[in-house]
Design an enzyme around this catalytic site. Structure first.
Site, mmCIF file in Angstrom:
data_model
loop_
_atom_site.group_PDB
_atom_site.id
_atom_site.type_symbol
_atom_site.label_atom_id
_atom_site.label_comp_id
_atom_site.label_asym_id
_atom_site.label_seq_id
_atom_site.Cartn_x
_atom_site.Cartn_y
_atom_site.Cartn_z
ATOM 1 N N ASP A 33 0.959 -1.204 -0.056
ATOM 2 C CA ASP A 33 -0.027 -0.046 -0.045
ATOM 3 C C ASP A 33 0.719 1.022 0.038
ATOM 4 O O ASP A 33 0.818 2.321 0.891
ATOM 5 C CB ASP A 33 -0.758 0.093 1.267
ATOM 6 C CG ASP A 33 -1.779 -1.225 1.337
ATOM 7 O OD1 ASP A 33 -1.985 -1.999 0.404
ATOM 8 O OD2 ASP A 33 -2.052 -1.670 2.329
ATOM 9 N N GLU A 209 -11.631 -0.303 -3.595
ATOM 10 C CA GLU A 209 -10.798 -0.074 -2.265
ATOM 11 C C GLU A 209 -9.769 0.740 -2.817
ATOM 12 O O GLU A 209 -9.463 0.977 -3.885
ATOM 13 C CB GLU A 209 -10.837 -1.067 -1.604
ATOM 14 C CG GLU A 209 -9.567 -2.147 -1.897
ATOM 15 C CD GLU A 209 -9.234 -3.314 -0.964
ATOM 16 O OE1 GLU A 209 -10.058 -3.357 -0.020
ATOM 17 O OE2 GLU A 209 -8.283 -3.733 -0.955
#
Length: 725
Positions: A33, A209
């Protein structure tokens, strides 16, 4: 392109620097991420989610690293420790998905808190921490920026994966959310630390997401990850985009389909391509000194998918690749997807003999100031200054961190291009053409911001923003037919302080998509004009599948093929000889829209066994209807345990066309790439899965569902095999 140092001829210049994915491999096994920002000290800083940094290593509360060239990296430790982490987080909470920004003289990091003391038990919230430097020390907000959201049934929606945007209206917006509840956007207070007003949902649930939003050419582009991030060797994460004139949406894809629709929209930004990298996603966005955009993301090496034993923590290192804007849409390497071999590194530093972090030395008429804790010496301009060297003719990008006086002008090409920030506006003039854009009423010129003046071909632009991460305070742009920028020094008039000054030729844009599979002559197949012939074979025959009226009609079986179920029937056709071909079918399956019909599906399958296959299906997933390209294999040979994951491909429709294109990759492995179409003419090509041997190729129609009486019927018009050109 590489800089040529002063006094060095092009013939003897050092080779252009390159990067090889994964770029975090020198200091980490995983760096998931990722988020990036350029600090005022000239380094690029990267941040990652809480995971053990190395296999079987200790857990880290978000990680930090930095680089000057994206090739060599220095690990800087964790953002938090047990003493400095948020005191409103519940014991055992994780901290995910940092998003780093710089505004109002401070660094602001947003992150997911997976459990708060307010509602112990995984209630999810967005936190923030501020710092005077990119490495801290971090001061945590006294509570969530975005609070947990109840689903009304004792659970909590996914208030996860924050991404900030400073928009042209002067407001700060926070995008957040995930598969359960969808992605939403909410306005923040000017300091970025509190949500205000009511959020707006901008994607349907069960699809996206890991969002990130950038402004380009009058549009806000929402890019977000889809499907599963973390299924080890069957991870199918991919990134898709929609765009809007408003930061609140609606966000539409290249076909005009909203990301909120049940048959959900999204234009592919990156998907796996058949090399070793799978599951590319949860990305950040950056622009280098030559104006080339890049996607920074994590992915999984399918041959080294785990940090720990199978079904443990996924190994998700950090990767980087260029973004090409083709017909108004961001495509990774023009659609080619993740790179495995060395590729040109992002351009850093400056040309024209300028030291970016001590710019005064490369200028005439600028005074050197000592700088501050964030960076080294800066250049102060009061009156007139210019570069000591002339810029070459042609495209040019001038970028700097700036603190502005009452008026500041950049002049390129002698007097061909003039860009001015004054009286609350950004203005560009080139030839007889002028454009201007108003700055927000509360814009503070005394703070450090980014100023970019660029001539790319005949397009001239001037842009002010926070930190060069796709945000915008104002941008003025004109197109000047016939413009050819002359060789000349870059000049500045007025008053400002400059840091991180770079002057570079603009990267040559890529305008054409990478090649995709195209069908040649017909090799084999069946149009279902008669009974199934000897080229067909079954695994678990289904007598309800009937050939009549030029179609194969197959009521969906209340059966499954994932995990230990293995009860679904499969119908196979012999495949052509050779190392490349394309299989195509036309499918009609009406699963409605908006209601829950898990998991009614039909489509094509490449099959080695019940525990080793790739399946392309039009499938109902909760309230969405998607094209899912799934993969199952044995992930733990010791007990035969399987792993299943999937990628998304294109947009589903009650009637659609599907293709699986087969070829061998450079390693001789067997690659099956999926493509879909809603009209049989325009195709969307997406993810590839690699199988260990040539597979059987056929059709399926099944799903786990209840209350469907009679069962929905899938009808196939044909299955054909073509040469692949």
């Amino acid at each position: 392109m590489a800089a040529v140092a002063a006094g060095t001829s092009a013939a003897t210049a050092a080779p252009a620097p390159t990067t090889t994915n994964a770029i975090s491999s020198s200091f980490a096994d995983t760096f998931a991420d990722p988020s990036v920002i350029q600090g005022r000290d000239g380094y690029w800083y990267a941040y990652a989610t809480s995971d053990p940094l190395v296999s079987n290593g200790p857990f880290g509360l978000m990680h930090m690293a930095r680089t000057k060239d994206f090739s060599s990296w220095e690990y800087l430790g964790t953002v938090f420790n047990e003493q400095t982490k948020p005191n409103w987080a519940a014991p055992g909470s994780f901290f995910w998905a940092p998003d780093i920004r710089y505004f109002d003289g401070k660094y602001v990091m947003y992150f997911t808190v997976t459990d708060t003391l307010a509602n112990p038990g995984s209630d999810f919230a967005i936190g923030a921490a501020t710092a005077p430097t990119p490495t801290g020390p971090w001061t945590v907000s006294d509570g969530p920026v975005v609070t947990p959201k109840s689903d009304g049934n004792g659970g909590w929606y996914n208030t996860i994966d924050p991404a900030l945007l400073t928009a042209a209206d002067g407001k700060r917006y926070m995008y957040y959310g995930g598969f359960y509840g969808g992605i939403s956007v909410t306005e923040l207070t000017p300091d970025g630390l509190h949500a205000v007003g009511e959020p707006t949902q901008v994607t349907i649930g069960d699809r996206y997401e890991g969002s990130y939003v950038v402004y380009r050419d009058g549009y806000y582009y929402l890019m977000a990850s889809s499907m599963n991030c973390c299924a080890g060797p069957t991870t199918g994460y991919s990134v898709f985009a929609g765009r809007s004139r408003s930061p609140k949406g609606p966000f539409l894809d290249a076909d005009g389909v909203a990301m909120t629709e049940s048959r959900v929209g999204g234009t592919t930004v990156i998907a796996q391509n058949g090399n070793k990298w799978i599951g590319p996603g949860h990305h950040a966005f950056m622009t280098d000194a030559a104006g080339q955009d890049h996607i920074v993301y994590h992915a999984i090496d399918r041959n080294a998918a785990w940090l720990t034993d199978p079904f443990g923590i996924n190994r998700r290192p950090m990767l980087i690749d260029r973004i090409d804007w083709i017909d108004g849409w961001p495509r990774t390497r023009a659609g080619a997807g993740p790179s495995e071999a060395p590729v040109p590194a992002p351009v850093t530093g400056s040309g024209l003999g300028i030291t970016a972090t001590d710019p005064a030395g490369g200028l005439v008429g600028a005074a050197r100031r000592p700088g501050d804790a964030l960076g080294g010496p800066t250049a102060a301009i009061s009156g007139v200054a210019q570069t000591r060297q002339s810029a070459a003719p042609g495209s040019l990008r001038v970028e700097a961190e700036v603190r502005l006086g009452s008026s500041f002008t950049t002049v390129l090409g002698g007097q061909q291009v003039v860009a001015t920030v004054a009286r609350g506006k950004v203005t560009v003039a080139a030839g007889r053409r002028t454009a201007s854009a108003s700055l927000p009423a509360d814009f503070d010129p005394a703070q450090w911001n980014k100023l970019i003046v660029q001539v790319s071909g005949t397009t001239v632009s001037a842009r002010l923003n926070d930190a060069g991460l796709g945000d915008v305070y104002a941008e003025a742009k004109v197109d000047v037919p016939g413009l050819k920028l002359a060789a000349a020094p870059v000049r500045w008039l007025g008053s400002a302080e400059l840091d991180n000054l770079t002057v570079r030729p603009v990267a040559t844009p890529v305008r054409r998509m990478a090649a995709v599979p195209k069908p040649g002559k017909l090799l084999a197949g069946d149009d279902f004009s008669g009974e199934l012939g000897p080229d067909w074979s079954w695994v678990r025959p289904d007598a309800k599948a009937v050939v009549a009226d030029g179609k194969l009609s197959w009521p969906l079986q209340n059966a499954d093929l994932v995990g230990g179920g293995n009860t679904a029937g499969l119908l196979f056709h012999n495949t052509p000889a050779g190392d490349s071909w394309i299989a195509e079918t036309k499918l009609h399956l009406d699963t409605g829209a908006g209601d829950i019909r898990n998991y009614q599906q039909a489509g094509m399958i490449a099959y080695l066994s019940d525990s080793d296959f790739a399946r392309l299906g039009n499938v109902a997933i909760w309230k969405t209807r998607q094209n899912e390209y799934g993969r199952e294999l044995v992930a733990r040979p010791s007990d035969g345990a399987t792993s299943y994951g999937a990628a998304a491909i294109g947009r589903s429709a009650p009637t659609e066309w599907m293709r699986l294109a087969y070829h061998k990759n450079a390693a001789g492995e067997h690659v099956y790439q999926a493509g879909t179409s809603v009209d049989g003419k325009n195709w969307t090509w997406g993810a590839s899965w690699v199988l260990s041997a040539p597979a059987k190729l056929g059709l399926f129609a099944h799903g786990e569902f209840t209350g469907a009486n009679p069962a929905p019927v899938a009808t196939f018009d044909y299955l054909r095999f073509y040469e692949s050109k």
